[in-house]
Design an enzyme around this catalytic site. Structure first.
Site, PDB file in Angstrom:
ATOM      1  N   HIS A  81     -20.743  -6.378   9.586  1.00  0.00           N
ATOM      2  CA  HIS A  81     -20.976  -7.478  10.679  1.00  0.00           C
ATOM      3  C   HIS A  81     -20.649  -9.308  10.571  1.00  0.00           C
ATOM      4  O   HIS A  81     -20.363  -9.311   9.401  1.00  0.00           O
ATOM      5  CB  HIS A  81     -22.623  -7.055  10.287  1.00  0.00           C
ATOM      6  N   GLU A  83     -22.750 -11.225  10.427  1.00  0.00           N
ATOM      7  CA  GLU A  83     -23.111 -12.806   9.571  1.00  0.00           C
ATOM      8  C   GLU A  83     -22.921 -11.871   8.048  1.00  0.00           C
ATOM      9  O   GLU A  83     -23.053 -12.662   7.423  1.00  0.00           O
ATOM     10  CB  GLU A  83     -25.511 -12.445   9.967  1.00  0.00           C
ATOM     11  N   CYS A 109     -29.910  -7.262  11.829  1.00  0.00           N
ATOM     12  CA  CYS A 109     -30.499  -5.477  11.697  1.00  0.00           C
ATOM     13  C   CYS A 109     -30.965  -5.824  10.139  1.00  0.00           C
ATOM     14  O   CYS A 109     -31.130  -7.371   9.542  1.00  0.00           O
ATOM     15  CB  CYS A 109     -29.010  -4.305  11.356  1.00  0.00           C
ATOM     16  N   CYS A 112     -28.705  -7.074   6.903  1.00  0.00           N
ATOM     17  CA  CYS A 112     -28.369  -8.459   7.021  1.00  0.00           C
ATOM     18  C   CYS A 112     -29.832  -9.425   7.206  1.00  0.00           C
ATOM     19  O   CYS A 112     -29.196 -10.085   6.318  1.00  0.00           O
ATOM     20  CB  CYS A 112     -27.622  -8.944   8.391  1.00  0.00           C
TER      21      CYS A 112
END
Length: 155
Positions: A81, A83, A109, A112
């Site tokens: 991801h 992040e 999510c 994260c």
């Protein structure tokens, strides 16, 4: 809290960085920018780990191929991801992110969110909702300010 010109600039930068993503699906290109004191610390976008062939080059999305609904089974994806990549870059370069703001395409999510909390990020500004209520609960409990960016709310 209202948004200012700096928020707009960093949201725009996250949009630009999202364009670098190696995700096969156009609607899943994400960007992230970690900022403190109006200075960019690191950036990230979603894409395969180093040395791993990304979906875009494979010509298919693993999640679509397996019929995995959005918001579930995040581990079944070649991509890291946005992040996560921004946080990893900070760690690799020895850049402290404690107290920083994270600008990101979608609300985080839960995976994260946990990393954001432990990294000490104090504020997350996102554009689009991601269907993960547990993530929101964790961020709130940890005292991380989560704000959806809306241009009409700019100060």
């Amino acid at each position: 809290m209202g948004f200012d010109k700096w928020d707009r600039r960093f949201v725009e930068m996250a949009r630009t960085i999202a364009g670098w993503a190696s995700c096969f699906k156009q609607d899943r290109k994400m960007g992230a920018v970690i900022v403190r004191d109006k200075r960019i610390l690191t950036t990230g976008y979603n894409g395969a780990p180093q040395g791993i062939l990304p979906c875009a080059e494979r010509g298919e999305c693993l999640r679509v191929k397996l019929g995995i609904p959005s918001g579930t089974r995040a581990e079944l994806c070649y991509a890291v991801h946005a992040e996560q990549n921004a946080l990893v870059q900070a760690a690799r370069m020895g850049v402290p992110v404690f107290g920083a703001t994270l600008y990101v395409s979608y609300s985080p999510c839960v995976i994260c969110a946990k990393l954001i909390i432990n990294a000490g990020i104090s504020r997350v500004v996102y554009e689009h909702d991601y269907p993960d209520e547990f993530s929101r609960e964790l961020l709130k409990e940890a005292g991380v300010l989560l704000e959806q960016y809306a241009e009409a709310r700019e100060a």
